[in-house]
Motif scaffolding. Structure first.
Motif, PDB file in Angstrom:
ATOM      1  N   ARG A  12       1.830  -7.277  -3.871  1.00  0.00           N
ATOM      2  CA  ARG A  12       0.679  -8.131  -4.126  1.00  0.00           C
ATOM      3  C   ARG A  12       0.236  -7.977  -5.583  1.00  0.00           C
ATOM      4  NH1 ARG A  12       0.369 -12.052  -2.204  1.00  0.00           N
ATOM      5  NH2 ARG A  12      -1.898 -12.243  -2.017  1.00  0.00           N
ATOM      6  N   PRO A  13      -0.364  -9.022  -6.147  1.00  0.00           N
ATOM      7  CA  PRO A  13      -0.799  -8.946  -7.542  1.00  0.00           C
ATOM      8  C   PRO A  13      -1.827  -7.850  -7.776  1.00  0.00           C
ATOM      9  CG  PRO A  13      -0.794 -11.224  -6.754  1.00  0.00           C
ATOM     10  CD  PRO A  13      -0.589 -10.359  -5.555  1.00  0.00           C
ATOM     11  N   PRO A  51       0.809  -1.218   0.000  1.00  0.00           N
ATOM     12  CA  PRO A  51       0.000   0.000   0.000  1.00  0.00           C
ATOM     13  C   PRO A  51       0.839   1.263   0.000  1.00  0.00           C
ATOM     14  CG  PRO A  51       0.113  -0.877   2.209  1.00  0.00           C
ATOM     15  CD  PRO A  51       0.868  -1.836   1.332  1.00  0.00           C
ATOM     16  N   GLU A  52       0.158   2.395  -0.012  1.00  0.00           N
ATOM     17  CA  GLU A  52       0.813   3.700  -0.071  1.00  0.00           C
ATOM     18  C   GLU A  52       1.715   3.950   1.129  1.00  0.00           C
ATOM     19  OE1 GLU A  52      -0.492   8.364  -0.853  1.00  0.00           O
ATOM     20  OE2 GLU A  52      -1.959   6.740  -1.010  1.00  0.00           O
ATOM     21  N   VAL A  53       1.372   3.370   2.277  1.00  0.00           N
ATOM     22  CA  VAL A  53       2.168   3.602   3.481  1.00  0.00           C
ATOM     23  C   VAL A  53       3.592   3.070   3.334  1.00  0.00           C
ATOM     24  CG1 VAL A  53       1.538   1.446   4.637  1.00  0.00           C
ATOM     25  CG2 VAL A  53       2.037   3.470   6.002  1.00  0.00           C
ATOM     26  N   ALA A  54       3.814   2.173   2.373  1.00  0.00           N
ATOM     27  CA  ALA A  54       5.154   1.626   2.142  1.00  0.00           C
ATOM     28  C   ALA A  54       6.029   2.555   1.299  1.00  0.00           C
ATOM     29  CB  ALA A  54       5.047   0.265   1.454  1.00  0.00           C
ATOM     30  N   LEU A  55       5.444   3.542   0.636  1.00  0.00           N
ATOM     31  CA  LEU A  55       6.197   4.349  -0.325  1.00  0.00           C
ATOM     32  C   LEU A  55       7.295   5.203   0.298  1.00  0.00           C
ATOM     33  CD1 LEU A  55       3.405   5.457  -2.835  1.00  0.00           C
ATOM     34  CD2 LEU A  55       4.990   3.526  -2.978  1.00  0.00           C
ATOM     35  N   PRO A  56       7.101   5.819   1.468  1.00  0.00           N
ATOM     36  CA  PRO A  56       8.225   6.595   2.020  1.00  0.00           C
ATOM     37  C   PRO A  56       9.501   5.778   2.210  1.00  0.00           C
ATOM     38  CG  PRO A  56       6.195   7.190   3.143  1.00  0.00           C
ATOM     39  CD  PRO A  56       5.874   6.008   2.272  1.00  0.00           C
ATOM     40  N   THR A  57       9.357   4.537   2.673  1.00  0.00           N
ATOM     41  CA  THR A  57      10.545   3.697   2.862  1.00  0.00           C
ATOM     42  C   THR A  57      11.155   3.300   1.524  1.00  0.00           C
ATOM     43  OG1 THR A  57       9.707   2.847   4.962  1.00  0.00           O
ATOM     44  CG2 THR A  57      11.399   1.547   3.861  1.00  0.00           C
ATOM     45  N   LEU A  58      10.314   2.927   0.571  1.00  0.00           N
ATOM     46  CA  LEU A  58      10.829   2.578  -0.750  1.00  0.00           C
ATOM     47  C   LEU A  58      11.572   3.755  -1.368  1.00  0.00           C
ATOM     48  CD1 LEU A  58      11.119   0.847  -3.278  1.00  0.00           C
ATOM     49  CD2 LEU A  58       8.744   1.428  -3.881  1.00  0.00           C
ATOM     50  N   ALA A  59      11.002   4.951  -1.263  1.00  0.00           N
ATOM     51  CA  ALA A  59      11.655   6.133  -1.833  1.00  0.00           C
ATOM     52  C   ALA A  59      12.976   6.430  -1.129  1.00  0.00           C
ATOM     53  CB  ALA A  59      10.718   7.334  -1.741  1.00  0.00           C
ATOM     54  N   GLU A  93      12.133  -3.486 -11.527  1.00  0.00           N
ATOM     55  CA  GLU A  93      11.429  -4.748 -11.764  1.00  0.00           C
ATOM     56  C   GLU A  93      10.392  -5.004 -10.666  1.00  0.00           C
ATOM     57  OE1 GLU A  93      12.320  -9.578 -12.144  1.00  0.00           O
ATOM     58  OE2 GLU A  93      13.990  -8.141 -12.067  1.00  0.00           O
ATOM     59  N   VAL A  94       9.219  -5.489 -11.072  1.00  0.00           N
ATOM     60  CA  VAL A  94       8.119  -5.752 -10.145  1.00  0.00           C
ATOM     61  C   VAL A  94       7.819  -7.243 -10.118  1.00  0.00           C
ATOM     62  CG1 VAL A  94       5.702  -5.296  -9.584  1.00  0.00           C
ATOM     63  CG2 VAL A  94       7.130  -3.468 -10.548  1.00  0.00           C
ATOM     64  N   LEU A  95       7.822  -7.825  -8.931  1.00  0.00           N
ATOM     65  CA  LEU A  95       7.500  -9.237  -8.736  1.00  0.00           C
ATOM     66  C   LEU A  95       6.140  -9.337  -8.054  1.00  0.00           C
ATOM     67  CD1 LEU A  95      10.968 -10.331  -7.275  1.00  0.00           C
ATOM     68  CD2 LEU A  95      10.241 -10.342  -9.686  1.00  0.00           C
ATOM     69  N   THR A  96       5.203 -10.089  -8.638  1.00  0.00           N
ATOM     70  CA  THR A  96       3.848 -10.169  -8.097  1.00  0.00           C
ATOM     71  C   THR A  96       3.370 -11.620  -7.996  1.00  0.00           C
ATOM     72  OG1 THR A  96       2.898  -9.877 -10.310  1.00  0.00           O
ATOM     73  CG2 THR A  96       3.181  -7.891  -8.959  1.00  0.00           C
ATOM     74  N   PRO A  97       4.064 -12.471  -7.270  1.00  0.00           N
ATOM     75  CA  PRO A  97       3.569 -13.851  -7.134  1.00  0.00           C
ATOM     76  C   PRO A  97       2.265 -13.876  -6.341  1.00  0.00           C
ATOM     77  CG  PRO A  97       5.324 -13.434  -5.555  1.00  0.00           C
ATOM     78  CD  PRO A  97       5.277 -12.232  -6.453  1.00  0.00           C
ATOM     79  N   PRO A 114       0.048   0.549  -5.080  1.00  0.00           N
ATOM     80  CA  PRO A 114       0.860   1.769  -5.074  1.00  0.00           C
ATOM     81  C   PRO A 114       2.354   1.502  -5.213  1.00  0.00           C
ATOM     82  CG  PRO A 114      -0.896   1.955  -3.462  1.00  0.00           C
ATOM     83  CD  PRO A 114      -0.952   0.544  -3.999  1.00  0.00           C
ATOM     84  N   VAL A 115       2.845   0.430  -4.587  1.00  0.00           N
ATOM     85  CA  VAL A 115       4.268   0.100  -4.705  1.00  0.00           C
ATOM     86  C   VAL A 115       4.616  -0.307  -6.132  1.00  0.00           C
ATOM     87  CG1 VAL A 115       5.991  -1.640  -4.060  1.00  0.00           C
ATOM     88  CG2 VAL A 115       4.702  -0.433  -2.285  1.00  0.00           C
ATOM     89  N   ALA A 116       3.774  -1.105  -6.762  1.00  0.00           N
ATOM     90  CA  ALA A 116       4.030  -1.511  -8.150  1.00  0.00           C
ATOM     91  C   ALA A 116       4.021  -0.305  -9.078  1.00  0.00           C
ATOM     92  CB  ALA A 116       2.998  -2.542  -8.590  1.00  0.00           C
TER      93      ALA A 116
END
Length: 307
Positions: free
Chosen positions: A32-33, A9-17, A58-62, A47-49
Motif C-alpha cells: 500500500r502507498p 503490515p508487519e505480519v507479512a514480513l515472515p513470509t517475505l523473509a 523494487e517497491v510498487l505502490t499503486p 513495514p513491507v516497503a
C-alpha cells in the motif's frame, strides 16, 4: 521461480523473509502507498516497503492495483507467481491473470471459516478453540479459491489476537514457502472449499472494541483479547475513553452490577452480567499504560462506574 510479493503490515514480513531467503527470486514487492500515521501524522512506509528498501528490492505502490501503469510493470517483471499476505486491497481480474501461476494468498483461518479482513480477531471473539491458516488460489470471490495447504493452531484461553497472529504468521511463512515450491514443480492441485461451514470476518471497528459490561464475563474477556493490540479495548469513564488490557474473570470477586467498579489496594474489579472481572493494565486518555490498581488509587469518585 520469479516472485512478486504482495503485503503491507508487519505480519507479512515472515513470509517475505522466507521467500527472499529461498531459492526463489523476489523481483519486487507490491504494497500500500505511504500513509500518515501516529500522533504527528508523519508519512511512513509500510513495514513491507521498509523491509524491501533495506534489501534492495523494487517497491510498487499503486493507489489501486488496476492502474494501467502497475499492470504493465507487472507484465514487464515476468513473474511466475504473486504470493499475498495482508496486502489490503482488492486485486482485479486483469492483475490476477498476468502471472503464469496467478496469485496465492496466506489467510489466517481454516477456510471456509472466517473469510474476510479480520479472521483471527473473530476466532478469538467467538471462542474458537482451534484455528489455523490456509494458502489458497486468489480469485474474484472473497477468499473462495481452492486451497493448496493448511495448518492448525490451538487458541489458548489467554491468547490475544496479536499473540495468536504472530504464531500464525511464523507458521504460515513456512507453509507458504512449501506451497510456492510445490507449485513451481507442478506437484500441487488445489482442493475446492466446501460449501458448508462458511462464516465471515469483517473488519473490526473501534465501536466493536468497546466493552459491553452487560455481557457475561467470558464474553467480556473474549472481546478484550480479540481487539488486543488493535484497535484496543476501551470503556468510558468520567466522559473519557479508558483503554483496557486483558481481564480475568473472578468467580470469588465481589457482587457487582454491570459496569460497577470495586476498588481495593491491589485490585480493581468490574461487574458483568455474571461474575466480575479483574482489570490488568489500563491507559487513560493522553497517558501511558499503568497497572489498574495504581489507576484506581488515584480516583476521587466514591462509586465509580464504567459506561
Amino acid at each position: 521461480m520469479r516472485i512478486v510479493f504482495a503485503g503491507t503490515p508487519e505480519v507479512a514480513l515472515p513470509t517475505l523473509a522466507a521467500l527472499h531467503g529461498s531459492d526463489h527470486e523476489v523481483v519486487a514487492v507490491l504494497t500500500r502507498p505511504d500513509a500518515r500515521t501516529g500522533r504527528g501524522r508523519k508519512v511512513s512506509r509500510s513495514p513491507v516497503a521498509a523491509w524491501a528498501d533495506e534489501h534492495g528490492i523494487e517497491v510498487l505502490t499503486p493507489a489501486k492495483p488496476r492502474e494501467p501503469e502497475f499492470l504493465q510493470r507487472l507484465r514487464d517483471l515476468d513473474a511466475d507467481l504473486v504470493p499475498v499476505v495482508a496486502y489490503g486491497a482488492l486485486v482485479p481480474p486483469a492483475a490476477l491473470a498476468i502471472p503464469r501461476l496467478g496469485w496465492i494468498n496466506l489467510h489466517f483461518s481454516l477456510l471456509p471459516a472466517w473469510r474476510g479482513a479480520a479472521p483471527v480477531q473473530h476466532a478469538v471473539l467467538n471462542g474458537d478453540e482451534m484455528t489455523g491458516a490456509c494458502v489458497f488460489q486468489l480469485e474474484a470471490g472473497l477468499d473462495t479459491g481452492p486451497v493448496y495447504g493448511r495448518l492448525t493452531e490451538p487458541v489458548g484461553p489467554a491468547d490475544t489476537s496479536g499473540a495468536l497472529l504472530d504464531r500464525l504468521a511464523d507458521a504460515g511463512a513456512r507453509l507458504t514457502l512449501d506451497v510456492v515450491t510445490a507449485l513451481g514443480l507442478g506437484a500441487l492441485v488445489g482442493e475446492p472449499q466446501p460449501e458448508d461451514g462458511v462464516s465471515y470476518a469483517p473488519k473490526i471497528t473501534v465501536e466493536d472494541a468497546r466493552v459491553r459490561w452487560g455481557d457475561p464475563a467470558f464474553a467480556v474477556d473474549r472481546r478484550v483479547r480479540a481487539v488486543t493490540p488493535a484497535p484496543g479495548a476501551w470503556t468510558e469513564f468520567d466522559g473519557q475513553r479508558l483503554r483496557l488490557g486483558p481481564v480475568t474473570a473472578d468467580p470469588d470477586g465481589p457482587d457487582l452490577a454491570p459496569g460497577e467498579i470495586a476498588l481495593a489496594k491491589k485490585t480493581v474489579h468490574v461487574g458483568t452480567a455474571t461474575e466480575p472481572v479483574l482489570l490488568g493494565q489500563v491507559q487513560p486518555a493522553g497517558k501511558k499504560p499503568m497497572d489498574a490498581a495504581a489507576w484506581g488509587r488515584g480516583l476521587q469518585t466514591e462509586k465509580p462506574v464504567f459506561a
